[in-house]
Design an enzyme around this catalytic site. Structure first.
Site: not given
Ligand code: NDP
Length: 247
Positions: A16, A94, A159
């Protein structure tokens, strides 16, 4: 920057790395002399900008697009790094997404996509990289978790679960491979100014943060840089909050 011979130059992979926090991490790692592979999903233009910036500053790296949720693609990508460099010393997990909504409205695909990217992505990449670090008896693995994984955040059940899972995985893996001088740590950023927080009520959020502001990607990157260094040899299995005092 003085050129480093390819044998002594460390190899890093940042997932990422096209934008946001991953971009900032890739830039500081490259500025400190590492050859950095920049993974991303599909935003080629942003990834190329990151690589251009690295090269303008005298650093070196290469683009390595693949989907971290894809086991086969991850295997091909790590194989490419090993074919080109023969080793990998630093891995920063990441890559991440969020799909926020209250759990009562959450569909199975919202749960699955977030878990697949944020947690299974870690598994797909790290499993392969650790195998390459073990025989070399050295490595630094940093996982980008979140305050949301430490204390939970309403609207982020998927999340928060993925980021809490990452913390558990960090602590367990650290114990498995500490004897081989491979450290595994997590950082848990609070609210950081990137595209990920676009659309949130940022003024209101800033007031709830003791520091009175959001963090910058560079502030996360500098902490990661230290954890990637030889000086951080005795720090493993830890979670470092980078959150302006929010928890
Ligand atoms: P951004 O949305 O700015 O960037 C996300 C990055 O992840 C992009 O490079 C994107 O690639 C990449 N990515 C997404 N899905 C995949 C995938 N399946 N395979 C490979 N790469 C993928 O996010 P941030 O920089 O804000 O966040 C980075 C990390 O930090 C994430 O894990 C996030 O959860 C975490 N974090 C962020 C916080 C914040 O406030 N911003 C707070 C706490 C944690 P592409 O550009 O190609 O889409």
């Amino acid at each position: 920057m003085s050129k480093i011979s390819s044998d002594s130059q460390e190899t890093a992979l940042v997932t990422g790395a096209s934008r946001g926090i991953g971009r900032a991490i890739a830039i500081v790692l490259a500025a400190s002399g590492r050859f950095v592979y920049l993974n991303y999903h599909s935003n080629h233009a942003k990834a190329q900008q990151t690589l251009d910036q690295i090269k303008e500053q005298g650093g070196d790296g290469a683009l390595l697009p693949f989907d971290v949720t894809d086991k086969q693609a991850s295997e091909t990508a790590i194989g490419k790094i090993i074919a080109e460099k023969g080793k990998i010393e630093i891995l920063v997990n990441n890559a991440g997404i969020r799909e926020d909504m209250l759990m009562v409205w959450m569909k199975e695909e919202n749960w699955q996509r977030v878990l697949d990217t944020n947690l299974t992505g870690f598994f797909n990449v790290t499993r392969l990289v650790v195998k390459k670090m073990l025989p070399k008896r050295y490595g630094r693995i940093i996982n980008i978790s979140s305050t949301s994984g430490q204390v939970g955040q309403a609207g982020q059940v998927n999340y928060s679960a993925s980021k809490a899972g990452l913390i558990g995985a960090t602590m367990a893996l650290a114990k498995e491979i500490a004897k081989r001088n491979i450290t595994v740590n997590a950082v848990a950023p609070g609210f950081i100014e990137t595209e990920m927080v676009e659309g949130l009520p940022l003024d209101q959020i800033a007031q709830s943060i003791p520091a009175g502001r959001l963090g910058l990607p560079e502030e996360v990157a500098d902490a990661v840089l230290f954890l990637c260094s030889r000086k951080a040899a005795y720090i493993t299995g830890q979670v470092l909050g980078i959150n302006g005092g929010i928890c």
